[in-house]
Design a protein around this motif. Structure first.
Motif, PDB file in Angstrom:
ATOM      1  N   VAL A 102     -43.540  50.759 -24.061  1.00  0.00           N
ATOM      2  CA  VAL A 102     -43.547  49.299 -24.166  1.00  0.00           C
ATOM      3  C   VAL A 102     -44.764  48.920 -25.003  1.00  0.00           C
ATOM      4  N   ILE A 103     -44.536  48.276 -26.141  1.00  0.00           N
ATOM      5  CA  ILE A 103     -45.612  47.990 -27.091  1.00  0.00           C
ATOM      6  C   ILE A 103     -45.785  46.485 -27.218  1.00  0.00           C
ATOM      7  N   LEU A 104     -47.013  46.034 -27.007  1.00  0.00           N
ATOM      8  CA  LEU A 104     -47.355  44.612 -27.049  1.00  0.00           C
ATOM      9  C   LEU A 104     -48.264  44.323 -28.230  1.00  0.00           C
ATOM     10  N   PRO A 105     -48.213  43.109 -28.773  1.00  0.00           N
ATOM     11  CA  PRO A 105     -49.142  42.730 -29.840  1.00  0.00           C
ATOM     12  C   PRO A 105     -50.506  42.365 -29.251  1.00  0.00           C
ATOM     13  N   VAL A 106     -51.519  42.516 -30.067  1.00  0.00           N
ATOM     14  CA  VAL A 106     -52.861  42.146 -29.618  1.00  0.00           C
ATOM     15  C   VAL A 106     -53.053  40.637 -29.693  1.00  0.00           C
ATOM     16  N   THR A 107     -52.443  39.988 -30.699  1.00  0.00           N
ATOM     17  CA  THR A 107     -52.553  38.537 -30.868  1.00  0.00           C
ATOM     18  C   THR A 107     -51.151  37.935 -30.909  1.00  0.00           C
ATOM     19  N   ASP A 108     -51.087  36.600 -30.901  1.00  0.00           N
ATOM     20  CA  ASP A 108     -49.814  35.887 -30.971  1.00  0.00           C
ATOM     21  C   ASP A 108     -49.460  35.482 -32.390  1.00  0.00           C
ATOM     22  N   ASP A 109     -50.223  35.940 -33.345  1.00  0.00           N
ATOM     23  CA  ASP A 109     -49.981  35.586 -34.736  1.00  0.00           C
ATOM     24  C   ASP A 109     -48.735  36.321 -35.239  1.00  0.00           C
ATOM     25  N   GLU A 110     -47.725  35.587 -35.674  1.00  0.00           N
ATOM     26  CA  GLU A 110     -46.484  36.209 -36.121  1.00  0.00           C
ATOM     27  C   GLU A 110     -46.670  37.018 -37.395  1.00  0.00           C
ATOM     28  N   ASN A 111     -47.674  36.684 -38.177  1.00  0.00           N
ATOM     29  CA  ASN A 111     -47.911  37.422 -39.427  1.00  0.00           C
ATOM     30  C   ASN A 111     -48.435  38.833 -39.183  1.00  0.00           C
ATOM     31  N   SER A 112     -48.941  39.092 -37.984  1.00  0.00           N
ATOM     32  CA  SER A 112     -49.484  40.419 -37.672  1.00  0.00           C
ATOM     33  C   SER A 112     -48.444  41.321 -36.993  1.00  0.00           C
ATOM     34  N   MET A 113     -47.183  40.884 -36.963  1.00  0.00           N
ATOM     35  CA  MET A 113     -46.146  41.651 -36.274  1.00  0.00           C
ATOM     36  C   MET A 113     -45.555  42.771 -37.140  1.00  0.00           C
ATOM     37  N   GLU A 114     -45.768  42.668 -38.455  1.00  0.00           N
ATOM     38  CA  GLU A 114     -45.159  43.644 -39.349  1.00  0.00           C
ATOM     39  C   GLU A 114     -45.580  45.082 -39.045  1.00  0.00           C
ATOM     40  N   PRO A 115     -46.864  45.361 -38.798  1.00  0.00           N
ATOM     41  CA  PRO A 115     -47.241  46.756 -38.464  1.00  0.00           C
ATOM     42  C   PRO A 115     -46.542  47.284 -37.220  1.00  0.00           C
ATOM     43  N   ILE A 116     -46.310  46.423 -36.254  1.00  0.00           N
ATOM     44  CA  ILE A 116     -45.634  46.879 -35.039  1.00  0.00           C
ATOM     45  C   ILE A 116     -44.169  47.187 -35.334  1.00  0.00           C
TER      46      ILE A 116
END
Length: 489
Positions: A102-116
């Protein structure tokens, strides 16, 4: 409770729901997060901070050995975790196919979702069916947060298996899922035509390739090939054969690379390896083995003993030690007779030889020395000739053969080399501490098919064969060799 922040964020509420519903039966959970998480874990768990020194491959390996198979990851660069997980995969002795990530983002910024999202295209991700990404998304209501629950397709063709799939959406306002679907849907019961890469080579009767399509529609056949085809029929996968005709079974190197069938599996070039693989311990440490499906054994084909040449038969009645005693008797008797005659005659050798073979001698002498030597020589020759005559009659009556190699010890005593086309024939003996096994390995030689076939007519080598359950043999291309017998190796 891992941490107690000032408030519980929506993503932590969602994570708690997932833990309670999907991870509650986990034996051990590993939480890797760069920020504190406020969740209750009803099972044993270990918390690791990737920014600190105790997050390492060695730590993950230790946790894997303790039975921890499910992970919650919250990192800026989760690719580091995937690389570490792939590194410990062949090293861990505790292996489970139902790992949940289960992998969660560190921030809520949608622009930082690409690496995940790019995690799903990594080769390392293709080994895990249960990967769940929790990513924030836009919603019409400003005060309400929404999260997409994404996984990879995993099944299907190679071009489709890495595509992301939005399973569901969760809203923080209603605290409910939009579709309420199962979030780990890949149960591996239906792979939808997913390519299953099989590394192998022609090894009768387990694997037959390049078969006439009039006989086998798929152009392949064999015991293990049929098992693979039936397995893929059950789970709806597509078989792709990767041939290892050069390196055969292959080997694994210390840097977790390799060649051949087993090397192809270790490096991930294939999913399954077949071709009469045994339960080899060193190979098991780097990959998984299925349950045994066939019982077989390694035997040796050795030259059959031949009838001795006729010129050898007169020497067979006596053994080596007796012949040495006869020669010594002849020499000492000749010297004694020469001394008894006062070195006045040069016929001592002929007289002694004639007496030993029971030929009459004309000797006129009043010397008690000469008569003593001749008397004792007559007694000795009478015993030798009687024993030799009986043994010679037996030798000519019953056919005499070369020494037979009937056991492993006979093979070692003969100092005859034995071999095959690959060292895999000795893998099962490699870790043995028995002296016999160590000597067998020293006498083992590796030759090409052509050289093995040539040596099969020279009667100077034993050949490795596989004994099949029905009493037949896999003969490694030595069908033309004749006049041989088998022993168990």
């Amino acid at each position: 409770m891992i941490a107690i922040p000032h408030f519980i964020s929506p993503i932590e509420i969602l994570l708690q729901i997932i833990i309670n519903k999907y991870l509650s039966e986990s034996y051990c959970l590993v939480v890797i997060s760069e920020t504190p998480l406020s969740v209750k874990l009803p099972m044993s768990f270990t918390y690791l901070d990737p920014k600190k020194e105790h997050f390492s491959v060695e730590t993950l390996l230790k946790l894997s050995e303790e039975g921890c198979s499910d992970y919650i990851i919250r990192m800026e660069d989760p690719r580091q975790f995937m690389n570490a997980l792939e590194e410990i995969r062949p090293m861990s002795m505790v292996r489970r196919s139902d790992k949940k990530l289960v992998i969660l983002p560190v921030t809520d910024d949608e622009n930082s979702m690409e690496p995940i999202l790019n995690l799903l295209t990594m080769k390392e991700s293709s080994y895990y069916a249960h990967i769940l990404l929790i990513l924030p998304t836009q919603t019409e209501r400003f005060e309400c947060l929404a999260f997409n629950l994404i996984t990879h397709r995993f099944v299907g063709s190679d071009s489709e298996s890495k595509l992301p799939i939005i399973l569901d959406r969760w809203y923080s306002c209603t605290n409910h899922f939009e579709n309420n679907v199962y979030l780990f849907p890949n149960d591996l019961k239906n792979l939808n035509g997913k390519t299953m890469k099989i590394s192998t080579f022609i090894y009768k009767p387990y694997v037959l390739l390049d078969v006439d399509t009039a006989v086998a529609p798929l152009g392949r056949d064999g015991i293990e090939i049929r098992m693979i085809d039936e397995f893929c029929r059950w789970i709806n996968c597509t078989v792709q054969i990767i041939r290892e005709d050069v390196d055969l079974w292959g080997e694994i190197y210390e840097n977790e690379t390799g060649i051949g069938v087993i090397g192809s599996v270790v490096e991930g070039r294939s999913d399954i390896g077949i071709a009469a693989l045994y339960s080899w311990y060193e190979e098991w440490k780097a990959m998984d083995f299925s349950v045994s499906v066939v019982r077989s054994a390694v035997i040796c084909l050795v030259p059959a003993p031949r009838v001795l040449e006729s010129w050898e038969l007169p020497f067979l009645p006596f053994g080596k030690s007796i012949w040495i005693a006869v020669v010594i008797t002849f020499v000492y008797a000749s010297i004694g007779l020469t001394i008894a005659q006062g070195c006045s005659s040069n016929k001592a050798l002929l007289i002694v030889f004639g007496t030993i073979i029971s030929q009459s001698q004309y000797i006129v002498s009043d010397s008690w020395r000469i008569r003593s030597v001749i008397g004792w020589l007559l007694v000795s020759s009478l015993i030798l000739v009687s024993a030799y005559g009986a043994g010679l009659a037996s030798t000519f009556t019953v056919p005499q053969y070369e020494p037979s190699i009937d056991t492993v010890q006979d093979l070692l005593n003969s100092r005859m080399e034995w071999g095959a086309n690959h060292e895999a024939w000795t893998f099962s003996l490699a870790l043995s501490s028995e002296p016999v096994a160590k000597k067998l390995i020293k006498q083992f030689k590796i030759y090409s098919f052509e050289e093995l076939q040539r040596r099969s007519f020279l009667r100077k080598m034993a050949f490795s064969l596989e004994e099949l359950p029905a009493g037949l043999f896999e003969v490694l291309g030595l069908q033309n060799s004749i006049g041989n017998k088998t022993i168990s190796c």
